[in-house]
Design a protein around this motif. Structure first.
Motif, PDB file in Angstrom:
ATOM      1  N   MET A 117       0.764  -1.183  -0.058  1.00  0.00           N
ATOM      2  CA  MET A 117      -0.193   0.103   0.384  1.00  0.00           C
ATOM      3  C   MET A 117       0.968   1.517   0.164  1.00  0.00           C
ATOM      4  O   MET A 117       2.413   1.113   0.267  1.00  0.00           O
ATOM      5  CB  MET A 117      -1.081  -0.316   1.150  1.00  0.00           C
ATOM      6  CG  MET A 117      -1.944  -1.389   1.083  1.00  0.00           C
ATOM      7  SD  MET A 117      -2.730  -0.730   2.534  1.00  0.00           S
ATOM      8  CE  MET A 117      -3.853   0.165   2.741  1.00  0.00           C
ATOM      9  N   ASP A 118       0.158   2.522  -0.606  1.00  0.00           N
ATOM     10  CA  ASP A 118       0.957   3.136  -0.417  1.00  0.00           C
ATOM     11  C   ASP A 118       0.143   4.463   0.449  1.00  0.00           C
ATOM     12  O   ASP A 118      -1.337   3.752   0.795  1.00  0.00           O
ATOM     13  CB  ASP A 118       1.067   4.481  -1.844  1.00  0.00           C
ATOM     14  CG  ASP A 118       1.659   3.946  -3.181  1.00  0.00           C
ATOM     15  OD1 ASP A 118       3.035   3.034  -2.388  1.00  0.00           O
ATOM     16  OD2 ASP A 118       1.450   3.930  -3.872  1.00  0.00           O
ATOM     17  N   GLY A 119       1.282   5.548   0.916  1.00  0.00           N
ATOM     18  CA  GLY A 119       0.141   6.392   1.872  1.00  0.00           C
ATOM     19  C   GLY A 119       0.958   6.247   2.708  1.00  0.00           C
ATOM     20  O   GLY A 119       0.653   7.186   4.662  1.00  0.00           O
ATOM     21  N   TYR A 120       2.307   5.738   3.814  1.00  0.00           N
ATOM     22  CA  TYR A 120       2.983   5.483   4.225  1.00  0.00           C
ATOM     23  C   TYR A 120       3.993   7.125   4.661  1.00  0.00           C
ATOM     24  O   TYR A 120       4.296   7.278   3.928  1.00  0.00           O
ATOM     25  CB  TYR A 120       3.646   4.085   4.988  1.00  0.00           C
ATOM     26  CG  TYR A 120       4.654   4.682   6.120  1.00  0.00           C
ATOM     27  CD1 TYR A 120       3.771   4.052   7.349  1.00  0.00           C
ATOM     28  CD2 TYR A 120       5.503   4.606   6.114  1.00  0.00           C
ATOM     29  CE1 TYR A 120       5.131   3.654   8.618  1.00  0.00           C
ATOM     30  CE2 TYR A 120       6.357   4.968   7.113  1.00  0.00           C
ATOM     31  CZ  TYR A 120       5.775   4.757   8.461  1.00  0.00           C
ATOM     32  OH  TYR A 120       7.295   4.263   9.251  1.00  0.00           O
ATOM     33  N   VAL A 151       0.556   5.232   9.011  1.00  0.00           N
ATOM     34  CA  VAL A 151       0.174   3.925   8.964  1.00  0.00           C
ATOM     35  C   VAL A 151      -0.836   3.152   7.747  1.00  0.00           C
ATOM     36  O   VAL A 151      -1.857   3.354   8.438  1.00  0.00           O
ATOM     37  CB  VAL A 151       0.592   2.822   9.264  1.00  0.00           C
ATOM     38  CG1 VAL A 151       1.315   1.480   8.984  1.00  0.00           C
ATOM     39  CG2 VAL A 151       2.104   3.271  10.267  1.00  0.00           C
ATOM     40  N   PRO A 152      -0.950   3.014   6.667  1.00  0.00           N
ATOM     41  CA  PRO A 152      -2.751   2.571   6.425  1.00  0.00           C
ATOM     42  C   PRO A 152      -2.553   0.970   6.841  1.00  0.00           C
ATOM     43  O   PRO A 152      -1.416   0.083   6.820  1.00  0.00           O
ATOM     44  CB  PRO A 152      -1.596   2.974   5.032  1.00  0.00           C
ATOM     45  CG  PRO A 152      -0.557   2.582   4.844  1.00  0.00           C
ATOM     46  CD  PRO A 152       1.054   3.478   5.926  1.00  0.00           C
ATOM     47  N   THR A 153      -3.574   1.027   6.183  1.00  0.00           N
ATOM     48  CA  THR A 153      -3.473  -0.609   6.650  1.00  0.00           C
ATOM     49  C   THR A 153      -5.490  -0.855   5.851  1.00  0.00           C
ATOM     50  O   THR A 153      -5.420   0.316   5.451  1.00  0.00           O
ATOM     51  CB  THR A 153      -4.678  -1.061   8.381  1.00  0.00           C
ATOM     52  OG1 THR A 153      -4.648   0.180   9.139  1.00  0.00           O
ATOM     53  CG2 THR A 153      -2.736  -0.893   8.841  1.00  0.00           C
ATOM     54  N   ILE A 154      -6.010  -1.956   6.098  1.00  0.00           N
ATOM     55  CA  ILE A 154      -6.862  -2.885   5.617  1.00  0.00           C
ATOM     56  C   ILE A 154      -7.698  -3.597   7.034  1.00  0.00           C
ATOM     57  O   ILE A 154      -7.608  -4.179   7.314  1.00  0.00           O
ATOM     58  CB  ILE A 154      -6.884  -3.209   3.903  1.00  0.00           C
ATOM     59  CG1 ILE A 154      -6.607  -2.197   3.328  1.00  0.00           C
ATOM     60  CG2 ILE A 154      -8.070  -3.694   3.287  1.00  0.00           C
ATOM     61  CD1 ILE A 154      -5.895  -3.106   1.532  1.00  0.00           C
ATOM     62  N   PHE A 155      -9.295  -2.995   6.625  1.00  0.00           N
ATOM     63  CA  PHE A 155      -9.980  -4.559   8.048  1.00  0.00           C
ATOM     64  C   PHE A 155     -11.230  -4.545   6.711  1.00  0.00           C
ATOM     65  O   PHE A 155     -12.080  -2.716   6.431  1.00  0.00           O
ATOM     66  CB  PHE A 155      -9.665  -3.120   8.926  1.00  0.00           C
ATOM     67  CG  PHE A 155     -10.556  -3.860   9.835  1.00  0.00           C
ATOM     68  CD1 PHE A 155      -9.915  -5.474  10.442  1.00  0.00           C
ATOM     69  CD2 PHE A 155     -12.203  -3.902  10.315  1.00  0.00           C
ATOM     70  CE1 PHE A 155     -10.578  -6.271  11.579  1.00  0.00           C
ATOM     71  CE2 PHE A 155     -12.704  -4.244  11.157  1.00  0.00           C
ATOM     72  CZ  PHE A 155     -11.959  -5.250  11.841  1.00  0.00           C
TER      73      PHE A 155
END
Length: 307
Positions: A117-120, A151-155
């Motif tokens: 992922m981008d965005g960090y 910090v990017p994540t996916i939930f």
């Protein structure tokens, strides 16, 4: 990967340094293996063979002022951006489902795998001021660090951001008495604030207190005495982590030409209070981990210094 450093001296006591560096980080073997880890049935995980390497870019600017009388001032600001950051992608099973013929994800359990992922990004800053104290022949250093990370994540298929802010004030007193007597005392506080953009994860604020003292003394006939004393405490944590003291002692004898050799008897964790506590951030949770540590022990060591 490119890097760049420029130093500029304003005069004999003032200077500036600008630095840029980039690097790539390959995913770990575990992160690339598409093998399900079901050691914890409620939190299953697997690797991702399609992961790409991370690319990071870091830039910082530092100002340094030093004087012949021992005064020092340092100011630094910096930033880091990561491309293809290896983030967690987590979903919660709404019903029992089969991941493999031998592994079933129960209703309510979570399954996590890494994705790019981008965005960090992160921001860093620091101020340090040091000056001598003649009446105890020591130096004092005062510093304040501030760090922020996004910090990017996916939930459950929804992208979110986990943010962390750290403030670290610190004071250090270091002796400059003689080659035979040395002591250092310090205190720092880690002020931590963490929160997620998801409603499923609440914020986590706590403070870590750390104080330490160190003494080294070489006295008659080459005998040596060393002692370190550390205190670790927590404020704002309801996780079973307790404040504790760690005290180590050492008694030795130097010998041979120029006292190049030393034999020591050392005792570790005299007060029997040592602990190991860590705090980590997940895609939708904050993890507090207490680990086993070595119990008190003593040992005899031989040290030879080559000059």
């Amino acid at each position: 990967m490119p890097s760049f450093t420029m130093r500029y001296s304003l005069d004999r006591t003032n200077s500036l340094q600008l630095r840029y560096r980039s690097k790539s980080s390959a995913p770990s073997v575990t992160s690339l293996q598409n093998v399900i880890d079901n050691s914890n049935p409620l939190f299953l995980s697997a690797g991702n063979p399609d992961l790409d390497q991370q690319l990071s870019h870091t830039a910082n600017l530092r100002y340094l002022r030093t004087t012949k009388s021992g005064y020092t001032f340092i100011a630094m600001v910096g930033a880091t951006i990561q491309q293809d950051y290896v983030a967690d992608s987590t979903f919660v099973a709404k019903e029992d489902m089969e991941l493999t013929p031998s592994v079933t994800l129960s209703k309510g359990a979570q399954f996590t795998r890494p994705v790019n992922m981008d965005g960090y990004y992160s921001l860093q800053s620091m101020l340090t001021y040091g000056f001598p104290i003649d009446f105890i022949r020591s130096n004092i250093n005062l510093s304040l660090s501030a760090n922020y990370a996004n910090v990017p994540t996916i939930f459950d298929g929804i992208e979110s951001k986990t943010r962390e802010l750290n403030l670290i004030p610190k004071i250090i007193i270091g002796s400059n008495i003689s080659n035979n007597l040395d002591f250092t005392a310090s205190y720092s506080a880690g002020i931590n604030k963490m929160f997620s953009s998801l409603d499923t994860a609440t914020g986590s604020d706590y403070i870590t207190h750390s104080a330490s003292a160190k003494l080294g003394w070489t006295f008659f006939w080459g005998l040596t005495f060393r002692s370190t004393f550390d205190y670790i405490g927590y404020t704002g944590l309801d996780t079973g982590a307790e404040d504790y003291f760690l005290w180590n002692l050492s008694l030795g004898k130097k010998f041979l030409k120029n006292n190049a050799a030393e034999i020591r008897v050392e005792a570790f964790d005299v007060l029997k209070q040592n602990q190991a506590f860590t705090h980590s951030i997940g895609s939708n949770y904050y993890d507090y981990i207490n680990s086993n540590v070595l119990k008190p022990y003593a040992m005899i060591s031989f040290v030879y210094t080559i000059r």
